[in-house]
Write a protein that holds these residues in place. Structure first.
Motif, mmCIF file in Angstrom:
data_model
loop_
_atom_site.group_PDB
_atom_site.id
_atom_site.type_symbol
_atom_site.label_atom_id
_atom_site.label_comp_id
_atom_site.label_asym_id
_atom_site.label_seq_id
_atom_site.Cartn_x
_atom_site.Cartn_y
_atom_site.Cartn_z
ATOM 1 N N ARG A 13 0.848 -1.203 0.000
ATOM 2 C CA ARG A 13 0.000 0.000 0.000
ATOM 3 C C ARG A 13 0.875 1.241 0.000
ATOM 4 N NH1 ARG A 13 -4.294 0.782 4.300
ATOM 5 N NH2 ARG A 13 -5.019 2.363 2.866
ATOM 6 N N GLY A 14 0.460 2.221 -0.780
ATOM 7 C CA GLY A 14 1.195 3.473 -0.855
ATOM 8 C C GLY A 14 2.207 3.520 -1.980
ATOM 9 N N ALA A 15 2.526 2.364 -2.562
ATOM 10 C CA ALA A 15 3.462 2.349 -3.685
ATOM 11 C C ALA A 15 2.777 2.934 -4.920
ATOM 12 C CB ALA A 15 3.931 0.924 -3.967
ATOM 13 N N ASP A 16 3.540 3.640 -5.714
ATOM 14 C CA ASP A 16 2.989 4.284 -6.911
ATOM 15 C C ASP A 16 3.220 3.393 -8.129
ATOM 16 O OD1 ASP A 16 1.765 6.236 -8.436
ATOM 17 O OD2 ASP A 16 3.623 7.373 -8.732
ATOM 18 N N ASP A 17 2.674 2.182 -8.051
ATOM 19 C CA ASP A 17 2.805 1.236 -9.153
ATOM 20 C C ASP A 17 1.607 0.286 -9.131
ATOM 21 O OD1 ASP A 17 3.310 -0.479 -7.004
ATOM 22 O OD2 ASP A 17 5.428 -0.750 -7.477
ATOM 23 N N ALA A 18 1.635 -0.726 -9.984
ATOM 24 C CA ALA A 18 0.511 -1.667 -10.082
ATOM 25 C C ALA A 18 0.300 -2.419 -8.769
ATOM 26 C CB ALA A 18 0.743 -2.649 -11.224
ATOM 27 N N TYR A 19 1.377 -2.718 -8.049
ATOM 28 C CA TYR A 19 1.244 -3.434 -6.780
ATOM 29 C C TYR A 19 0.540 -2.564 -5.738
ATOM 30 C CZ TYR A 19 4.808 -6.481 -8.850
ATOM 31 O OH TYR A 19 5.520 -7.308 -9.672
ATOM 32 N N GLY A 20 0.895 -1.296 -5.696
ATOM 33 C CA GLY A 20 0.242 -0.370 -4.776
ATOM 34 C C GLY A 20 -1.227 -0.185 -5.105
ATOM 35 N N THR A 21 -1.544 -0.100 -6.388
ATOM 36 C CA THR A 21 -2.936 0.032 -6.818
ATOM 37 C C THR A 21 -3.734 -1.203 -6.431
ATOM 38 O OG1 THR A 21 -2.281 1.446 -8.666
ATOM 39 C CG2 THR A 21 -4.429 0.377 -8.828
ATOM 40 N N PHE A 22 -3.141 -2.376 -6.655
ATOM 41 C CA PHE A 22 -3.793 -3.631 -6.285
ATOM 42 C C PHE A 22 -4.022 -3.679 -4.773
ATOM 43 C CE2 PHE A 22 -4.141 -8.058 -5.161
ATOM 44 C CZ PHE A 22 -4.775 -8.671 -6.240
ATOM 45 N N ALA A 23 -2.995 -3.347 -4.009
ATOM 46 C CA ALA A 23 -3.094 -3.389 -2.552
ATOM 47 C C ALA A 23 -4.186 -2.448 -2.038
ATOM 48 C CB ALA A 23 -1.754 -3.041 -1.917
ATOM 49 N N GLU A 24 -4.256 -1.269 -2.603
ATOM 50 C CA GLU A 24 -5.269 -0.301 -2.169
ATOM 51 C C GLU A 24 -6.679 -0.790 -2.514
ATOM 52 O OE1 GLU A 24 -6.249 2.793 0.068
ATOM 53 O OE2 GLU A 24 -4.180 2.272 -0.358
ATOM 54 N N ALA A 25 -6.846 -1.322 -3.724
ATOM 55 C CA ALA A 25 -8.151 -1.846 -4.133
ATOM 56 C C ALA A 25 -8.557 -3.038 -3.258
ATOM 57 C CB ALA A 25 -8.122 -2.250 -5.596
ATOM 58 N N MET A 26 -7.593 -3.899 -2.957
ATOM 59 C CA MET A 26 -7.861 -5.053 -2.097
ATOM 60 C C MET A 26 -8.268 -4.593 -0.698
ATOM 61 S SD MET A 26 -5.158 -8.003 -0.996
ATOM 62 C CE MET A 26 -4.383 -6.843 0.130
ATOM 63 N N PHE A 27 -7.574 -3.600 -0.171
ATOM 64 C CA PHE A 27 -7.886 -3.061 1.153
ATOM 65 C C PHE A 27 -9.307 -2.500 1.198
ATOM 66 C CE2 PHE A 27 -7.952 0.647 4.021
ATOM 67 C CZ PHE A 27 -7.665 0.018 5.220
ATOM 68 N N ASN A 28 -9.725 -1.841 0.122
ATOM 69 C CA ASN A 28 -11.055 -1.227 0.072
ATOM 70 C C ASN A 28 -12.167 -2.204 -0.278
ATOM 71 O OD1 ASN A 28 -10.300 1.439 0.773
ATOM 72 N ND2 ASN A 28 -9.462 1.707 -1.279
ATOM 73 N N ASP A 29 -11.813 -3.419 -0.687
ATOM 74 C CA ASP A 29 -12.796 -4.444 -1.031
ATOM 75 C C ASP A 29 -13.097 -5.271 0.216
ATOM 76 O OD1 ASP A 29 -14.260 -6.587 -1.945
ATOM 77 O OD2 ASP A 29 -12.858 -7.137 -3.525
ATOM 78 N N HIS A 30 -14.209 -4.969 0.851
ATOM 79 C CA HIS A 30 -14.538 -5.613 2.129
ATOM 80 C C HIS A 30 -14.894 -7.090 2.002
ATOM 81 C CE1 HIS A 30 -14.129 -1.835 4.165
ATOM 82 N NE2 HIS A 30 -14.892 -1.267 3.242
ATOM 83 N N SER A 31 -15.107 -7.568 0.790
ATOM 84 C CA SER A 31 -15.422 -8.984 0.621
ATOM 85 C C SER A 31 -14.199 -9.807 0.183
ATOM 86 C CB SER A 31 -16.563 -9.158 -0.387
ATOM 87 O OG SER A 31 -16.188 -8.670 -1.651
ATOM 88 N N PHE A 32 -13.029 -9.173 0.087
ATOM 89 C CA PHE A 32 -11.822 -9.910 -0.291
ATOM 90 C C PHE A 32 -11.553 -11.001 0.750
ATOM 91 C CE2 PHE A 32 -7.381 -10.876 -0.833
ATOM 92 C CZ PHE A 32 -7.206 -10.808 -2.208
ATOM 93 N N PRO A 33 -11.188 -12.211 0.295
ATOM 94 C CA PRO A 33 -10.926 -13.320 1.243
ATOM 95 C C PRO A 33 -9.634 -13.103 2.036
ATOM 96 C CG PRO A 33 -10.510 -14.015 -1.010
ATOM 97 C CD PRO A 33 -11.079 -12.634 -1.086
ATOM 98 N N LYS A 34 -9.747 -12.398 3.123
ATOM 99 C CA LYS A 34 -8.585 -11.945 3.891
ATOM 100 C C LYS A 34 -7.774 -13.064 4.539
ATOM 101 C CE LYS A 34 -10.653 -7.465 4.881
ATOM 102 N NZ LYS A 34 -11.753 -7.587 3.953
ATOM 103 N N GLN A 35 -8.407 -14.171 4.869
ATOM 104 C CA GLN A 35 -7.695 -15.256 5.550
ATOM 105 C C GLN A 35 -7.106 -16.287 4.595
ATOM 106 O OE1 GLN A 35 -7.096 -14.935 8.769
ATOM 107 N NE2 GLN A 35 -8.282 -13.053 8.657
ATOM 108 N N ALA A 36 -7.432 -16.185 3.314
ATOM 109 C CA ALA A 36 -6.963 -17.186 2.343
ATOM 110 C C ALA A 36 -5.448 -17.114 2.172
ATOM 111 C CB ALA A 36 -7.662 -16.983 1.004
ATOM 112 N N ASP A 37 -4.835 -18.285 2.100
ATOM 113 C CA ASP A 37 -3.395 -18.335 1.857
ATOM 114 C C ASP A 37 -3.038 -19.428 0.853
ATOM 115 O OD1 ASP A 37 -3.789 -20.554 3.401
ATOM 116 O OD2 ASP A 37 -2.298 -20.057 4.918
ATOM 117 N N THR A 38 -4.048 -19.839 0.069
ATOM 118 C CA THR A 38 -3.812 -20.781 -1.018
ATOM 119 C C THR A 38 -4.269 -20.142 -2.329
ATOM 120 O OG1 THR A 38 -5.943 -21.860 -0.660
ATOM 121 C CG2 THR A 38 -4.016 -22.823 0.444
#
Length: 74
Positions: A13-38
């Motif tokens: 989060r906070g990075a000015d690239d595709a990874y930062g954009t993804f991280a921010e969108a994921m953070f704002n998506d309340h239905s993202f599977p937060k506990q998944a690790d597979t």
């Protein structure tokens, strides 16, 4: 103990690239599977969502880095 994929990606989060954009969108998506690790449930979620900010190419890159850091045998 390894972090979930969600917690790993939050470090971008906070990075000015595709990874930062993804991280921010994921953070704002309340239905993202937060506990998944597979790959399967996360990949399925990303494919079904098909958003510009949560795109499959960036997910694959981030998953590769997560896998290399936490899942592959040393």
């Amino acid at each position: 103990m390894r972090p979930s994929f969600y917690l790993y990606v939050l470090t971008f989060r906070g990075a000015d690239d595709a990874y930062g954009t993804f991280a921010e969108a994921m953070f704002n998506d309340h239905s993202f599977p937060k506990q998944a690790d597979t790959f399967e449930p996360l990949s399925l979620y990303i494919e079904q969502l098909a958003s510009d900010d949560l795109n499959a190419v960036t997910f694959d890159d981030l998953w590769g880095m997560y896998e290399e850091k936490y899942l592959l045998e040393p």
